[in-house]
Enzyme design. Structure first.
Site, PDB file in Angstrom:
ATOM      1  N   LYS A   1     -14.888   7.684  -4.952  1.00 26.85           N
ATOM      2  CA  LYS A   1     -16.666   7.971  -4.219  1.00 26.85           C
ATOM      3  C   LYS A   1     -16.406   9.531  -4.632  1.00 26.85           C
ATOM      4  O   LYS A   1     -18.107   9.738  -5.263  1.00 26.85           O
ATOM      5  CB  LYS A   1     -15.870   8.220  -1.913  1.00 26.85           C
ATOM      6  CG  LYS A   1     -15.928   6.969  -1.983  1.00 26.85           C
ATOM      7  CD  LYS A   1     -14.822   6.879  -0.754  1.00 26.85           C
ATOM      8  CE  LYS A   1     -14.398   6.511   0.202  1.00 26.85           C
ATOM      9  NZ  LYS A   1     -13.792   6.410   1.128  1.00 26.85           N
TER      10      LYS A   1
ATOM     11  N   THR B   1      -8.950   6.396  -2.732  1.00 19.62           N
ATOM     12  CA  THR B   1     -10.161   5.994  -3.017  1.00 19.62           C
ATOM     13  C   THR B   1     -11.332   7.409  -2.616  1.00 19.62           C
ATOM     14  O   THR B   1     -11.812   6.748  -3.003  1.00 19.62           O
ATOM     15  CB  THR B   1     -10.445   4.800  -2.044  1.00 19.62           C
ATOM     16  OG1 THR B   1     -10.603   5.123  -0.482  1.00 19.62           O
ATOM     17  CG2 THR B   1     -10.025   3.139  -2.118  1.00 19.62           C
TER      18      THR B   1
ATOM     19  N   LYS C   1      -9.575  13.439   3.570  1.00 26.30           N
ATOM     20  CA  LYS C   1      -8.317  12.304   3.322  1.00 26.30           C
ATOM     21  C   LYS C   1      -7.561  12.689   5.554  1.00 26.30           C
ATOM     22  O   LYS C   1      -7.723  13.800   6.638  1.00 26.30           O
ATOM     23  CB  LYS C   1      -7.687  12.212   3.054  1.00 26.30           C
ATOM     24  CG  LYS C   1      -6.989  13.584   2.223  1.00 26.30           C
ATOM     25  CD  LYS C   1      -5.959  13.743   0.961  1.00 26.30           C
ATOM     26  CE  LYS C   1      -7.350  13.357  -0.450  1.00 26.30           C
ATOM     27  NZ  LYS C   1      -7.480  12.945  -0.910  1.00 26.30           N
ATOM     28  N   ARG C   2      -6.518  11.987   5.384  1.00 30.11           N
ATOM     29  CA  ARG C   2      -5.919  11.981   6.574  1.00 30.11           C
ATOM     30  C   ARG C   2      -4.816  12.956   6.363  1.00 30.11           C
ATOM     31  O   ARG C   2      -4.464  12.887   4.854  1.00 30.11           O
ATOM     32  CB  ARG C   2      -4.929  10.948   6.818  1.00 30.11           C
ATOM     33  CG  ARG C   2      -5.739   9.671   7.322  1.00 30.11           C
ATOM     34  CD  ARG C   2      -6.675   9.906   8.494  1.00 30.11           C
ATOM     35  NE  ARG C   2      -4.511   9.787   9.436  1.00 30.11           N
ATOM     36  CZ  ARG C   2      -4.872   8.590  10.954  1.00 30.11           C
ATOM     37  NH1 ARG C   2      -5.223   7.791  11.065  1.00 30.11           N
ATOM     38  NH2 ARG C   2      -3.577   9.696  11.094  1.00 30.11           N
TER      39      ARG C   2
ATOM     40  N   HIS D   1       0.470  -1.423  -0.229  1.00 31.10           N
ATOM     41  CA  HIS D   1       0.112  -0.508  -0.095  1.00 31.10           C
ATOM     42  C   HIS D   1       0.838   1.344   0.041  1.00 31.10           C
ATOM     43  O   HIS D   1       0.206   2.644   0.117  1.00 31.10           O
ATOM     44  CB  HIS D   1      -0.669   0.089   1.316  1.00 31.10           C
ATOM     45  CG  HIS D   1      -2.062  -0.914   1.164  1.00 31.10           C
ATOM     46  ND1 HIS D   1      -3.697  -0.459   0.213  1.00 31.10           N
ATOM     47  CD2 HIS D   1      -2.465  -1.937   1.479  1.00 31.10           C
ATOM     48  CE1 HIS D   1      -4.436  -1.686   0.240  1.00 31.10           C
ATOM     49  NE2 HIS D   1      -3.489  -2.179   1.247  1.00 31.10           N
TER      50      HIS D   1
ATOM     51  N   LYS E   1       0.036  14.289   1.128  1.00 35.37           N
ATOM     52  CA  LYS E   1      -1.566  14.345   0.031  1.00 35.37           C
ATOM     53  C   LYS E   1      -1.813  15.834  -0.024  1.00 35.37           C
ATOM     54  O   LYS E   1      -2.182  16.723  -0.472  1.00 35.37           O
ATOM     55  CB  LYS E   1      -3.147  14.334   1.519  1.00 35.37           C
ATOM     56  CG  LYS E   1      -2.782  12.677   1.258  1.00 35.37           C
ATOM     57  CD  LYS E   1      -3.609  11.726   2.708  1.00 35.37           C
ATOM     58  CE  LYS E   1      -4.153  11.018   2.467  1.00 35.37           C
ATOM     59  NZ  LYS E   1      -4.484  10.016   1.629  1.00 35.37           N
TER      60      LYS E   1
HETATM   61  C1  LIG Z   1     -12.032   6.871   1.514  1.00 36.61           C
HETATM   62  C2  LIG Z   1     -12.657   6.885   2.744  1.00 36.61           C
HETATM   63  C3  LIG Z   1     -10.784   7.345   3.328  1.00 36.61           C
HETATM   64  C4  LIG Z   1      -9.306   7.249   1.948  1.00 36.61           C
HETATM   65  O1  LIG Z   1      -9.490   8.768   1.490  1.00 36.61           O
HETATM   66  P1  LIG Z   1      -8.223   8.589   0.481  1.00 36.61           P
HETATM   67  O2  LIG Z   1      -8.692  10.440   0.264  1.00 36.61           O
HETATM   68  O3  LIG Z   1      -7.912   8.233  -0.298  1.00 36.61           O
HETATM   69  O4  LIG Z   1      -7.343   8.855   1.221  1.00 36.61           O
HETATM   70  C5  LIG Z   1     -10.183   7.650   4.029  1.00 36.61           C
HETATM   71  N1  LIG Z   1     -11.075   8.563   6.045  1.00 36.61           N
HETATM   72  C6  LIG Z   1     -12.138   8.121   5.176  1.00 36.61           C
HETATM   73  C7  LIG Z   1     -12.920   7.931   6.711  1.00 36.61           C
HETATM   74  C8  LIG Z   1     -13.136   7.050   4.219  1.00 36.61           C
HETATM   75  O5  LIG Z   1     -13.704   7.012   3.918  1.00 36.61           O
END
Ligand SMILES: *Cc1c(COP(=O)(O)O)cnc(C)c1O
Length: 816
Positions: free
Chosen positions: A666, A662, A554-555, A362, A560
């Site tokens: 979404k 991911t 996101k984190r 990952h 990022k």
């Molecule tokens: C989808 C999701 C992530 C992943 O987000 P990225 O932008 O791909 O890092 C992290 N936390 C939550 C709660 C999510 O639903």
């Protein structure tokens, strides 16, 4: 009355009766005096009964047909709430809503009482949850294995703009979805020593005499697939002491000492990802990893031996997928079980191990690839350390036998890192012990071959493969955005729900329909109004739902590049101030995300966001044209509220660093337009939805690598070339946003000038230009909504059903 509506009325009545029975006999409450939470529990238990019937059928079928078993080992499952997931997949959502409405209970309200199961940090854990749901939907006989953390990921509070971590207590009111299995218990040992003994056949055997043993107890949660098709099990382990109380010590008056062992044992499943900045924290993390791997392997070998005479055919009957290196001790543990316990010769055991295990990588970040000090391994898992040395010796010997004597090559592929104290490289262990090693997007898999695993890839050129991540549309479209889902099924038919992967593209022509575009925009406005009231309620900022919602959730991590987004925010703020009557597209910048507790820079970025927000939101010259919001405590439920309300999705990582992402999927599925770099799965999104329908900018992964080779990370050139960037820098550095502590960001910004590891400055101008294109498009609503519809229409490929079908076909051989 038609027969159909009769049958439906009967179903509603039946569900209502079931809820009342649960409330009375399981919750122990009288409807007159029940609290809302009691109703939540009663509805969840009634839904669970429906799952259990399918569950048992499915389990029997899997045994009868000797279906190949898939075991998904993951230290994280970021599940979120389960009530809508379960009801919706069982086809009971409307029935349940109606059934309890007549009792005066609102399903929408009680659903909010369910705590998020936050047994994960972010994308990796959410992927595991999406995969579990897709494996059930596809009818794969799968088991998820993980840890039942008593406390999931910390709750994030903001105190004066700074992140504060608070304990998360998801189990406080119990968990209606799980079944405790007190009879499913395995011993898990640590420490002690290894002796060489000669057995009755004159064979030398290694015998591990552990110093400490705890127990793993199983808790099962049924995971139901779409239309209730099949139900798999998520089995999470809880650590218990062998003895709950040391009676002798207790009676002798040592009341605390009598339970000390219990506390030590149970700390293993106490909390997700304990801070590993201390040695004790690192040790606990390794104990967690071994604990759940050991319990899971014992469990799956027992299941295998219930159906087969021996373990020689394990690779035909079982596939074990390792989610990242966290479970990679499984390589040594499976060898230990096969060789020491089941007395299978080493070579055969190795063949079985490699044939059964597969590993998903990952990250390419060197600091995120796990290594463990040899000394710690020797102390905690002495027999495993021996096995790892043996695997390494065979591996290096076979390379020498093939004529490989290059010291650099041998050093790169060794399981032991010798450079900074001797450490075991878990990534290399997972690679060697698996028949498949996959990345999670095309770009990431390609880079694995040229970076982290370059030398191992040359030795095993068939091993690395790609499985681009996906998301389950049930949660991220049907549940998160019922309004859009209804619009889609109205146009494309109910079958869309069963095969969105193939049918979603039938939406394309509707991009040209003015009325459909308006409907699409109306759904967005509806979701934005709902998000606006969440923002009002949680952070007290009033935002205009007609403004563009520009979202990065996101984190918080430097790669990022939330900082790049903040630099743009400040630049936009300064531009508006210098031309207040300009034709600015009003924007709301929404941020959310947690920073690791020990990650100082990430926490400073959260503080900076809040500092900028305070100044911008209260500046009367801005007249609300720009608002900045940081929503605390990002989790799955908050994501479900934010994503359908996003106009613009920020996916702006430094190219080559985001393995897949991911949330990018979404957002686009829900019709947000993406501004992003050619990184991770953005690249494939671009192929699917078309470069014309995204805002791509910035250095490519190749260009980033070239910079790396040239060690070209200074930001001086970018700063002197860009007035705009320079002005932004001066403002932040000089304390415009931190008048209470003007030098709060000077060190941070100065360091960036010297070493801008993630090339924020290098990409700034390109990012600004891309944002200008976004503004232009926003002022052409026909174009904007045409693109938005096309994004939704072309995202079918990113269903996790597609991803899982690829794993099943190409790695697990589990399609029947
Ligand atoms: C989808 C999701 C992530 C992943 O987000 P990225 O932008 O791909 O890092 C992290 N936390 C939550 C709660 C999510 O639903």
């Amino acid at each position: 009355m038609t027969q159909e509506s009769n049958a439906r009325d009967a179903e509603v009545a039946e569900f209502r009766a079931a809820v009342l029975a649960k409330l009375t006999y399981s919750v122990g409450k009288d409807p007159e005096h029940a609290f809302e939470h009691d109703w939540f529990e009663a509805v969840a238990l009634a839904a669970r009964d429906h799952m259990v019937e399918h569950w048992m059928d499915h389990t029997r079928r899997a045994y009868r047909r000797s279906q190949k078993r898939v075991y998904y080992l993951s230290l994280e499952f970021l599940i979120g709430r389960l009530l809508y997931d379960s009801l919706s997949n069982l086809g009971l959502l409307d029935i349940a809503r109606e059934a309890i409405a007549e009792l005066g209970v609102d399903l929408e309200r009680i659903r909010l009482l369910e705590p998020d199961a936050a047994l994960g940090n972010g994308g990796l854990g959410r992927l595991a949850a999406c995969f579990m749901e897709s494996m059930s939907t596809l009818g794969i006989a799968a088991h998820g294995y993980g840890i039942r953390y008593e406390h999931g990921l910390f709750r994030q509070a903001l105190v004066d703009g700074w992140q504060q971590e608070q304990t998360e207590n998801w189990l406080d009111f119990g968990n209606p979805w799980e079944f405790e299995r007190p009879e499913v218990i395995y011993p898990i040992s640590f420490g002690g020593g290894v002796e060489t003994l000669t057995d009755s056949n004159g064979e030398q055997r290694q015998v591990w005499t552990p110093g400490e043993t705890v127990r793993a107890v199983a808790y099962d949660t049924p995971v139901v697939g779409w239309r209730g098709s099949s139900v798999n099990t998520l089995r999470l382990w809880r650590a218990r002491a062998l003895e709950e109380l040391h009676l002798e010590r207790f009676n002798a008056g040592d009341h605390l000492g009598a339970v000390a062992e219990v506390a030590r044992a149970e700390s293993i499943s106490r909390v997700l990802y304990p801070a590993d900045s201390t040695e004790a924290g690192q040790e606990l993390r390794l104990r967690q990893e071994y604990f759940f791997v050991c319990a899971s392997l014992q469990d799956l070998l027992r299941r295998h031996l219930n159906m087969h005479d021996n373990l020689l055919n394990l690779p035909d009957a079982a596939a074990i997928q390792l989610n990242d290196t966290h479970p990679s001790i499984a390589v040594a543990e499976l060898m230990r079980l096969l060789v020491d316990q089941h007395e299978i010769p080493w070579d055969k055991a190795w063949e079985i191990t490699v044939g059964t295990l597969a590993y998903t990588n990952h990250t390419l970040l060197p600091e995120a690839l796990e290594t463990w000090p040899v000394a710690l391994m020797e102390r905690m898992l002495p027999r495993h350390m021996q096995i790892i040395y043996l695997i390494n010796a065979y591996h290096i010997d076979s390379l020498r036998a093939q004529g490989q004597h290059d010291f650099d090559v041998l050093r790169a592929v060794s399981l032991i890192e010798e450079d900074n104290g001797r450490r075991v490289r878990m990534g290399n262990l997972a690679f060697l012990g698996s028949h498949s090693v996959n990345g999670v997007s095309a770009l990431h898999s390609k880079l694995m071959k040229s970076t982290v695993f370059a030398e191992l890839h040359k030795l095993y050129p068939q091993r690395i493969n790609n499985k681009t991540n996906g998301i389950t549309f049930r949660r991220w479209l049907f549940q998160a955005n019922p309004m859009l889902t209804r619009m889609l099924t109205d146009r494309l038919g109910e079958q869309l729900l069963d095969s969105p992967q193939t049918l979603l593209k039938n939406l394309e022509p509707f991009a040209e329909h003015e009325d459909f575009r308006q409907q699409f925009a109306a759904q967005r406005l509806h979701s934005k109004k709902a998000l606006a009231s969440i923002i009002q309620e949680r952070v007290g900022v009033t935002v205009n739902p007609e403004a563009m919602f520009d979202v990065q959730v996101k984190r918080i991590h430097e790669y990022k590049r939330q900082l790049l987004n903040l630099l743009h925010t400040v630049a936009l703020y300064q531009a508006i101030r210098s031309e207040p009557s300009g034709n600015w597209a009003p924007r709301v910048k929404v941020f959310a995300g947690k920073a690791a507790a020990s990650y100082h820079q990430a926490k400073l970025i959260i503080k900076l966001t809040n500092d900028i927000a305070r100044v911008v939101n209260n500046d009367p010259t801005v007249r609300g044209l720009l608002k900045v919001v940081f929503l605390p405590n990002y989790n799955v439920s908050l994501a479900e509220s934010i994503i359908p309300a996003a106009d613009l999705s920020e996916q702006i990582s430094t190219a080559g660093y985001e393995a897949s992402g991911t949330s990018n999927m979404k957002f686009a599925l829900n019709g947000a337009l993406t501004i992003g770099t050619l990184d991770g799965a953005n690249v494939e999104m671009c192929e699917q939805v078309g470069a014309d329908n995204m805002f791509i900018f910035g250095l490519t992964a190749q260009q980033v690598q070239a910079r790396k080779r040239a060690d070209d990370f200074g930001a001086g050139a970018a700063l002197s070339a860009s007035h705009r960037l320079n002005d932004v820098f001066q403002a932040i550095r000089g304390g415009v946003f931190s008048p209470d502590d003007p030098s709060r960001y000077s060190g941070f910004m100065d360091a960036l000038v010297g070493y801008d590891r993630f090339l924020v400055c290098a990409d700034f101008d390109a990012y600004w230009d891309a944002q200008q294109r976004v503004d232009e498009l926003w002022n052409q609503p026909d174009q904007w909504w045409r693109m938005a519809v096309l994004n939704t229409a072309r995202m079918g490929w990113f269903s996790s059903d597609r991803t899982i079908a690829e794993y099943a076909g190409e790695i697990w051989n589990a399609l029947d």
